[in-house]
Design an enzyme around this catalytic site. Sequence first.
Site, short mmCIF file in Angstrom:
data_model
loop_
_atom_site.label_atom_id
_atom_site.label_comp_id
_atom_site.label_asym_id
_atom_site.label_seq_id
_atom_site.Cartn_x
_atom_site.Cartn_y
_atom_site.Cartn_z
N ARG A 287 0.84 -1.18 0.00
CA ARG A 287 0.00 0.00 0.00
C ARG A 287 0.89 1.25 0.00
O ARG A 287 1.61 1.50 0.97
CB ARG A 287 -0.91 0.03 1.23
CG ARG A 287 -1.83 -1.19 1.33
CD ARG A 287 -2.98 -1.12 0.34
NE ARG A 287 -3.73 -2.37 0.28
CZ ARG A 287 -4.73 -2.69 1.07
NH1 ARG A 287 -5.10 -1.87 2.03
NH2 ARG A 287 -5.37 -3.85 0.92
N GLU B 105 0.61 4.24 0.78
CA GLU B 105 -0.10 5.27 1.53
C GLU B 105 0.88 5.90 2.52
O GLU B 105 1.54 5.20 3.29
CB GLU B 105 -1.28 4.67 2.30
CG GLU B 105 -2.36 4.09 1.40
CD GLU B 105 -3.47 3.44 2.21
OE1 GLU B 105 -3.16 2.65 3.11
OE2 GLU B 105 -4.64 3.73 1.93
N ARG C 57 -0.58 1.74 13.29
CA ARG C 57 -1.17 0.50 12.76
C ARG C 57 -1.06 0.38 11.24
O ARG C 57 -1.65 -0.51 10.64
CB ARG C 57 -2.64 0.38 13.17
CG ARG C 57 -3.55 1.45 12.59
CD ARG C 57 -4.99 1.17 12.95
NE ARG C 57 -5.90 2.03 12.18
CZ ARG C 57 -7.22 1.85 12.14
NH1 ARG C 57 -7.77 0.86 12.81
NH2 ARG C 57 -7.98 2.66 11.43
N HIS C 58 -0.31 1.28 10.59
CA HIS C 58 -0.19 1.25 9.14
C HIS C 58 1.23 0.93 8.69
O HIS C 58 2.21 1.39 9.29
CB HIS C 58 -0.60 2.60 8.53
CG HIS C 58 -2.08 2.80 8.48
ND1 HIS C 58 -2.76 3.48 9.46
CD2 HIS C 58 -3.02 2.41 7.58
CE1 HIS C 58 -4.05 3.51 9.17
NE2 HIS C 58 -4.24 2.85 8.04
N GLU D 4 -9.61 -2.32 13.31
CA GLU D 4 -9.90 -3.23 12.20
C GLU D 4 -8.74 -4.17 11.92
O GLU D 4 -7.59 -3.76 11.84
CB GLU D 4 -10.19 -2.41 10.94
CG GLU D 4 -10.50 -3.25 9.72
CD GLU D 4 -10.38 -2.46 8.43
OE1 GLU D 4 -10.12 -3.08 7.39
OE2 GLU D 4 -10.55 -1.22 8.47
N SER E 244 -11.25 -7.04 6.47
CA SER E 244 -12.33 -6.48 5.69
C SER E 244 -12.78 -7.53 4.69
O SER E 244 -11.94 -8.25 4.12
CB SER E 244 -11.87 -5.21 4.96
OG SER E 244 -12.95 -4.60 4.29
N ARG F 88 -1.59 -7.04 12.20
CA ARG F 88 -2.54 -6.41 13.12
C ARG F 88 -3.14 -7.42 14.10
O ARG F 88 -3.38 -7.08 15.26
CB ARG F 88 -3.67 -5.73 12.33
CG ARG F 88 -3.25 -4.44 11.66
CD ARG F 88 -4.46 -3.69 11.14
NE ARG F 88 -4.07 -2.46 10.46
CZ ARG F 88 -4.94 -1.57 9.98
NH1 ARG F 88 -6.24 -1.80 10.10
NH2 ARG F 88 -4.52 -0.48 9.38
#
Length: 557
Positions: free
Chosen positions: A320, A322, A328-329, A476, A479, A531
Amino acid sequence: MASQEQSSLPSRPKEEESLEGQAPSKNALKKAAKEKEKAEKAARRQEQERQQREQAEASDTAKHLYGTLSLPLEPSSQDFAELADLYDAREDQEVTVDARVHNARVQSAKLAFLVLREGPHTIQAVIAEGGAHKISRQMVKWSGGLNTESIVRVTGLVKQPLEPVTSTSISNYELHIASIYIISAAAQQLPIQVKDCMRPPPMGDESTQAEEQAVDGTPIVSLSARLNNRVLDARTAANNAIFQLQSAVSNLFIEYMNKHKFTWIQSSKIAGAATEGGAGVFEIKYFDTKAYLTQSPQFFKQMAIAMDMKRVCEIGPVFRAENSNTHRHLTEFTGLDFEMVIRNHYHEVLGFSERLLIFIIRSLQTREEYKRLTNTVQQVYPEAGNFKLPPGDDAVRITFAEGVKLLNEAGVEAAELDDLSTAQERTLGTLISQKYSTDFFTMDKYPLAIRPFYTHPDPTSPHLSHSYDFFMRGQEIMSGAQRIHDYSTLCQRMRACDPPLDPLSKGFRDYTDAFRYGCAPHGGGGIGLNRVVQFYLGLPDIRVATLFVRDPGRVAP
């Protein structure tokens, strides 16, 4: 003029300097004699030390019991034990172990203590002069002076100490050394000390926390310094246990998937176009063209269902691009992905997913090996081991609308058709924990507008979807959804995106063709392995649960 004449006069040589062709001066002879005497004394001292070493070696009755190990040229049938085996050892059992020197100290000329470490397991080792093996003082001194982190091979007898050894994980036994050899010597100076990494890293403003904690005189090792020296940091008992538990989560996922007859696939991580949307992609050079690292195996899983595989799964990296610098990323993490055919209703997949997560968490809580590892982590991170699950195999499940209602009733403003923020999700996790006494719950029927284009709409409420998220401690970890399997509906949803997506364009054509050729109804999910470990153990940062971290500021080691 007088000054010029004075400067032109020859200078008189110093007494210790001899003129060319003349004998040395008295001072020069004295200096040479002193230097000669000094050299002779040094030579005599070196010879004396050499003789003393030779005499010590000659009188060392144990010189064959220690030193640098030479591996045999031929295969050996020697038996080795793991430190993990010694919790249930028996008195006077002779064992041979390969372990690291966690600590070494000389108590006296006749006695030294070592702490041996293998993974999260530690045991005290004792070496004393004399005994059946005629341990020498030289051997005691050598053993007590070993560099920490060196790897040694130790043979000895398992003994019960007079009192339990509280500083080691194996407290009811110690090892009385009969022989010890270095397999690999560690450097004397290390960039960080493993023992200093046995405390949790400071979080938030590291400089402020370091000033607060430095009063007790203990070194503060920041998370950044630990990640820069991951090879050393990961050797601590807690960190080693964290990654063994991460392996356990993967193994439990594999066990459950195999039990339910899933087919393992290995999807490509390179795509010819940036497809899924919702998260940035990493562009790479692919020979003379551009390519992209995949954001997930989603398209490949669905195409595998169209290949009539019915149930598929995989474990692999997810990328990712991002620029999210949060606790948590990551820009690369490990995904546990699965997809399965739906017979009647998408809750078949939702229920299967819930039972999968409960199986993983319950197994971590009940299997002895995992309980022991969790207890090791808990010594550093107190929240490890206190994760709450409701009794039975059913998860607490609420709808998105019910979650919004709980937040509003608690005074937290939330809208039924807007996505929840991280803060709102954590608050909801607290509310669910208080109401249902569980740290794990699922939320169903998300608004369609905040889900990917391939998410199946809810036929009874077009603004909602057949999608769900899973939460641990209010954050989370998975998903999932039922996917659109009808070709026309999928194309329509893609063209309705903002900006519109062309189902016939490069990057999408192969995917959409899978549905044009006919595909069974299906759904699935993607679990973030890092996670799950982070939130099950209550770790403060996902980087602690990641062996080699990749985030916006780190591409090494």
